[in-house]
Design a protein around this motif. Structure first.
Motif, short mmCIF file in Angstrom:
data_model
loop_
_atom_site.label_atom_id
_atom_site.label_comp_id
_atom_site.label_asym_id
_atom_site.label_seq_id
_atom_site.Cartn_x
_atom_site.Cartn_y
_atom_site.Cartn_z
N ILE A 176 0.82 -1.21 0.00
CA ILE A 176 0.00 0.00 0.00
C ILE A 176 0.86 1.26 0.00
O ILE A 176 0.49 2.27 -0.58
N GLU A 177 2.02 1.21 0.60
CA GLU A 177 2.91 2.38 0.64
C GLU A 177 3.60 2.64 -0.69
O GLU A 177 4.15 3.70 -0.90
N LYS A 178 3.58 1.65 -1.58
CA LYS A 178 4.33 1.80 -2.83
C LYS A 178 3.44 1.67 -4.07
O LYS A 178 3.94 1.42 -5.16
N LEU A 179 2.15 1.83 -3.91
CA LEU A 179 1.25 1.75 -5.06
C LEU A 179 1.53 2.91 -6.02
O LEU A 179 1.81 4.03 -5.59
N VAL A 180 1.43 2.63 -7.31
CA VAL A 180 1.64 3.65 -8.34
C VAL A 180 0.34 3.82 -9.11
O VAL A 180 -0.30 2.85 -9.51
N PHE A 181 -0.05 5.05 -9.30
CA PHE A 181 -1.30 5.39 -9.98
C PHE A 181 -1.18 5.18 -11.48
O PHE A 181 -0.25 5.65 -12.11
N ASP A 182 -2.15 4.46 -12.04
CA ASP A 182 -2.20 4.17 -13.48
C ASP A 182 -3.23 5.12 -14.12
O ASP A 182 -4.42 4.86 -14.09
N VAL A 183 -2.74 6.20 -14.70
CA VAL A 183 -3.60 7.23 -15.28
C VAL A 183 -4.47 6.66 -16.40
O VAL A 183 -5.65 6.98 -16.51
N GLN A 184 -3.88 5.78 -17.23
CA GLN A 184 -4.63 5.22 -18.36
C GLN A 184 -5.81 4.39 -17.88
O GLN A 184 -6.89 4.44 -18.46
#
Length: 195
Positions: free
Chosen positions: A148-156
């Motif tokens: 949870i601390e390293k999740l990356v947002f996927d804009v697409q």
């Protein structure tokens, strides 16, 4: 076909401001999202204001003021007052906010998504709905990673999701209402603290 899709996706809230009766619509984020990318060519001797986004929707704050030569990552973009900025690495923790006037023309790395107003949605309304549980859920579902601390947002992925929104005039009314509520809460907190 387009009109049929719009009427099928229309929603009418139970509680409305006087004079508003148009249904709200469900729209794909990608249809209304206006992304800005104002690349900055860093000059060695020029000083730049770097900013960051605090968690829990606490906004944009100064990070450091540095000369171009001292900034290691060279892929930066300029942000302007009123832009809505999202930290792609802190979004599930509320890492987003509006750029205040005093931080206009600051810079952020490409780890941030910068959103401008569009004809369909204001950046103030993005900031408002970004505090809702449904948008937090979308942010989470559009993120990837194992911790949870390293999740990356996927804009697409996020662009394919739908949100419900009113027309711009009603957005402005809602923005004003919540600004007044925020001011009243802040005043009440200051009075309780004896400030």
């Amino acid at each position: 076909m387009e009109e049929q899709r719009k009427s099928e996706n229309a929603l009418v809230p139970a509680l409305r401001f006087e004079g508003f009766s148009d249904p709200w619509e469900q729209r794909k984020v990608g249809e209304i999202l206006q992304i800005a990318f104002r690349a900055v060519d860093l000059e060695d001797d020029k000083k730049y204001q770097l900013v960051t986004v605090k968690r829990r929707n606490e906004g944009i704050v100064e990070r450091a003021r540095m000369a171009g030569r001292d900034i290691l990552v060279k892929s930066y973009q300029e942000i302007l007052a009123g832009d809505f900025v999202i930290s792609k690495r802190q979004l599930v923790h509320g890492g987003n906010g509006l750029v205040p006037p005093h931080l206009s023309r600051s810079i952020v790395s490409n780890e941030y998504l910068v959103i401008e107003e569009s004809k369909d949605i204001s950046t103030e309304f993005w900031a408002l709905i970004s505090r809702t549980k449904s948008m937090y859920r979308q942010y989470f579902l559009s993120s990837f990673g194992v911790d949870i601390e390293k999740l990356v947002f996927d804009v697409q992925d996020w662009k394919k999701r739908e949100i419900t929104l009113p027309k711009r005039r009603e957005q402005e009314k809602l923005e004003t209402l919540f600004q007044k509520l925020d001011s009243l809460i802040a005043l009440h907190q200051r009075e309780r603290a004896g400030v």
